[in-house]
Scaffold this motif. Structure first.
Motif, PDB file in Angstrom:
ATOM      1  N   LYS A   1       0.829  -1.211   0.000  1.00  0.00           N
ATOM      2  CA  LYS A   1       0.000   0.000   0.000  1.00  0.00           C
ATOM      3  C   LYS A   1       0.863   1.261   0.000  1.00  0.00           C
ATOM      4  O   LYS A   1       0.650   2.188  -0.789  1.00  0.00           O
ATOM      5  N   THR A   2       1.830   1.289   0.922  1.00  0.00           N
ATOM      6  CA  THR A   2       2.677   2.478   1.026  1.00  0.00           C
ATOM      7  C   THR A   2       3.465   2.695  -0.253  1.00  0.00           C
ATOM      8  O   THR A   2       3.603   3.820  -0.748  1.00  0.00           O
ATOM      9  N   THR A   3       3.968   1.589  -0.799  1.00  0.00           N
ATOM     10  CA  THR A   3       4.732   1.694  -2.041  1.00  0.00           C
ATOM     11  C   THR A   3       3.875   2.327  -3.137  1.00  0.00           C
ATOM     12  O   THR A   3       4.328   3.227  -3.856  1.00  0.00           O
TER      13      THR A   3
ATOM     14  N   ALA B   1      -2.823  10.179   1.991  1.00  0.00           N
ATOM     15  CA  ALA B   1      -2.605  10.033   3.430  1.00  0.00           C
ATOM     16  C   ALA B   1      -2.274   8.586   3.734  1.00  0.00           C
ATOM     17  O   ALA B   1      -2.920   7.670   3.210  1.00  0.00           O
ATOM     18  N   ASP B   2      -1.238   8.383   4.512  1.00  0.00           N
ATOM     19  CA  ASP B   2      -0.847   7.029   4.879  1.00  0.00           C
ATOM     20  C   ASP B   2      -1.003   6.840   6.379  1.00  0.00           C
ATOM     21  O   ASP B   2      -0.262   7.423   7.156  1.00  0.00           O
ATOM     22  N   GLU B   3      -1.966   6.071   6.774  1.00  0.00           N
ATOM     23  CA  GLU B   3      -2.244   5.787   8.170  1.00  0.00           C
ATOM     24  C   GLU B   3      -2.194   7.048   9.037  1.00  0.00           C
ATOM     25  O   GLU B   3      -1.428   7.121   9.982  1.00  0.00           O
ATOM     26  N   PRO B   4      -2.998   8.035   8.698  1.00  0.00           N
ATOM     27  CA  PRO B   4      -2.930   9.304   9.437  1.00  0.00           C
ATOM     28  C   PRO B   4      -3.393   9.152  10.878  1.00  0.00           C
ATOM     29  O   PRO B   4      -3.158  10.035  11.693  1.00  0.00           O
TER      30      PRO B   4
HETATM   31 MG    MG Z   1       2.667   1.121   4.965  1.00  0.00          MG
END
Ligand code: MG
Ligand code: ATP
Lengths: 231, 418
Positions: A47-49, A168-171
């Motif tokens: 996901k982050t990638t 947004a990544d795991e805000p």
């Molecule tokens: Mg991640």
């Protein structure tokens, strides 16, 4: 009509040779204008990638990605930096500059815009802070704010520059559940009001209902919510 | 033909129809100067936030600043004072032996050279000058110390320095001399005693002589003090043969071109004398001390050490600032700040340190110059040239530290932020 995010066949691998590891496999994803998409999936599913590729923080390897009208495959560093200015990022940690006040932090998102004067920047930053409910905290430094307040400053910063897309990544990861939900709700309301689409990665089941659409990833593939190929 | 412009085509996005947000337009980048100002302001805000670190950095720059100023000051003062004697002796042209390296150790030349120089129609006077170092007894403590003695015909007027006119008359009497009031205090309070009670007897080279006046020359490397007397007295005190002299001072006719006379004298006189202007004479002496001794190198070394230490301190501070804010720098990169902009922030911080460290360093040095000049009789003077030169050195030092620290910015990777 052009979608703010349009990915086709995006694959990505870390490392090279023996150590090469494919983390994204033929990902197709489309985010419609004003749409709020939540990306979920087990840890390590990529996901982050995917988010760093869409945010032009990483160079593409394979496939095609049109973000806000800019094709990222083969885009140079300068083009990517320019694109980043039109995207609002919200990180897991607020990453505010500790030596600046809340208002100055938000104004940093506007200093790249030569059309604005210092007064206009500060006025806009103040208005943004008011919108996230921090009007009376605008002269405080991040250290003087609570975690939820800091994340709200980060939201104000991400929205201040009038972005075409929010990533947004795991805000909510650094926040308790209650605060996390409030913050994401605030983000959603502000984005909806401005018509800005959001792509948000989360593990937090409590905020899933805030999304227009939920996309699930597994082992580098989108397993649910993928667009049909022929459209 | 008056064509009515066609209505602007619908924007590729039409928010009012589709409910879609307009993609943010490409922004106009700020003017280069405004951007530099913003980078500098960010650098200053970051520096200001960590008081202890800022104080350390300023102390480091101040240290380098003070060290370089003091080294240059001492060097300049020493070389200036090295040539005090020749600096004070004023004449249109000089003859001296080509092998003479420094005034404290002159080679002798035949006295007849002075007369030969008179052959040139534009040479009005050519007076022989004797130089020697002899012990002078301190009338208070009784200790002896070598003093530079200059013997020449003061009344002739060819050789001038401050105070000589007033004493020229008195110096024609036998066994008299004039004392340099800027001599080091080890010779005793001769100027004060003279001002209080007028002429009195002092022992010079084992001979009682009368101090009849004061002149102003200043101590130099080779001599702690100076004494002036007539040629006749000099020969009497030192029992020196009049046929060999140390220096010839030449006075030219009014309106004569020194360069032209110098060229003619060079052709006229044999090879055992060189013909020099005052500036050349001083330069020659200065070069002896600068090149012929390790003094210059010692000061250069001291200055370079100061700059290196200062650079390391500034580098450490900048490096720590970047390393401690990698997340923030990466965030800025993610927001669309270029590497070049962030590099300018770091260089801006370096240059701010140069300025805020230089100013107190400079003020401290003004005070130290005064203090040292009072304590050592070395003429430490702050010139605008030196202040600017040191500022540029400090600026360069901080710039180099900034360039080194910039490499750390590469570790701020926005892709690692998520
Ligand atoms: Mg991640
Ligand atoms: N910089 C990197 N270099 C090498 N491998 C990496 C790098 N970043 C991530 N990976 C690997 O790529 C895979 C996908 O990582 P990614 O961070 O995209 O997953 P994720 O879905 O965001 O996981 P999480 O939910 O835990 O944040 C993981 O196996 C991870 O170990």
């Amino acid at each position: 009509m052009q979608a703010p995010v349009e990915l086709r066949g995006v694959s990505f691998a870390y490392g090279s040779g023996e150590l090469r590891r494919l983390v994204l496999r033929e990902v197709d994803l489309r985010v419609e204008p004003g749409e709020i998409v939540i990306l979920t999936g087990p840890s390590g599913s990529g996901k982050t990638t995917l988010l760093t590729l869409i945010g032009a923080l990483r160079a593409m390897q394979q496939g095609s990605a049109r973000v806000l009208g800019q094709e990222l495959m083969g885009a140079g560093e300068a083009a990517r930096v320019r694109l980043r200015r039109r995207i609002g990022f919200i990180f897991q940690n607020h990453n505010l500059l500790g030596f600046l006040t809340a208002r100055q932090n938000v104004a940093m998102a506007l200093e790249l815009d030569g059309a604005l004067s210092e007064r206009e920047r500060l006025a806009r930053a103040g208005a943004m802070l008011e919108a996230v409910g921090l009007a009376e905290h605008s002269e405080k430094h991040p250290a003087q704010l609570s975690g939820g307040q800091r994340q709200r400053v980060a939201i104000a910063r991400a929205l201040a520059g009038g972005p075409g897309l929010i990533l947004a990544d795991e805000p909510t990861a650094a926040l308790d559940k209650q605060t996390g939900q409030e913050v994401v709700r605030l983000l959603r309301d502000l984005a909806k009001g401005r018509g800005v689409p959001i792509l948000l990665v989360t593990h937090d089941p409590r905020i899933l209902d805030l999304a227009d659409r939920i996309v699930a990833m597994e082992d580098g593939r989108i397993v649910q919510g993928a667009p049909e190929r022929a459209r | 033909m008056n064509e009515i412009p066609a209505p602007a085509a619908l924007l590729p996005w039409a928010p009012e129809r589709t409910g879609e947000a307009a993609p943010a337009p490409e922004r106009r980048p700020p003017a280069a100067l405004a951007e530099l100002g913003l980078a500098l302001r960010l650098a200053w805000r970051q520096l200001r936030a960590e008081r202890a670190r800022l104080a350390t950095a300023i102390a480091g720059v101040m240290f380098a600043c003070v060290l370089v100023f003091m080294q240059l000051g001492f060097k300049g003062a020493l070389f200036d004072s090295a040539t005090n004697l020749l600096q004070a002796l004023r004449a249109d042209l000089f003859l001296w032996h080509p092998l003479t390296e420094a005034s404290f150790r002159p080679e002798r030349m035949p006295r007849s050279r002075a007369h030969q120089a008179l052959a040139d129609p534009e040479v009005v006077r050519a007076i022989p000058v004797y130089l020697a170092q002899l012990p002078l007894r301190n009338p208070e403590t009784g200790t002896k110390r070598a003093v530079q003695v200059i013997g020449f015909d003061a009344a002739a007027g060819a050789l001038r320095f401050p105070g000589i006119e007033q004493v020229a008359e008195a110096l024609t009497r036998p066994d008299t001399f004039a004392f340099d009031l800027r001599s080091r205090p080890e010779f005793g309070p001769l100027p004060r005693l003279f001002n209080e009670r007028g002429p009195f007897m002092v022992e010079l080279n084992g001979r009682a002589m009368e101090l009849v006046g004061l002149v102003e020359i200043g101590p130099s490397f080779g001599a702690d003090g100076n004494v002036v007397m007539s040629e006749v007295n000099f020969r009497r005190v030192f029992e020196r043969r009049p046929s060999h002299i140390d220096l010839v001072a030449i006075q030219l006719a009014e309106g004569a071109d020194p360069a032209a006379v110098q060229a003619r004298l060079r052709a006229l006189l044999p090879g055992d004398v060189s013909v020099l202007t005052h500036a050349e004479l001083v330069q020659k002496e200065r070069r002896y001390w600068e090149d012929g001794t390790p003094i210059g190198f010692i000061f250069l070394f001291g200055s370079v050490m100061g700059l290196v230490v200062g650079m390391v301190i500034v580098y450490q501070i900048l490096f720590a600032d970047i390393a401690g804010h990698l997340g923030e720098y990466a965030t800025l990169k993610a927001m669309g700040y270029t590497d070049g902009y962030l590099a300018r922030v770091v260089l801006g911080a370096a240059l701010i340190l140069a300025v805020v460290g230089f100013i107190p360093g400079f003020l401290l040095c003004l005070f130290l110059y005064d203090f040292v000049a009072g304590a050592t009789f070395l003429p430490l003077v702050m010139t605008a040239e030196r202040a600017l030169g040191v500022f540029l050195l400090i600026f360069g030092m901080c710039f180099a530290a900034g360039l080194l620290a910039i490499r750390k910015l590469r570790d701020a990777n926005p892709a690692d932020m998520f």
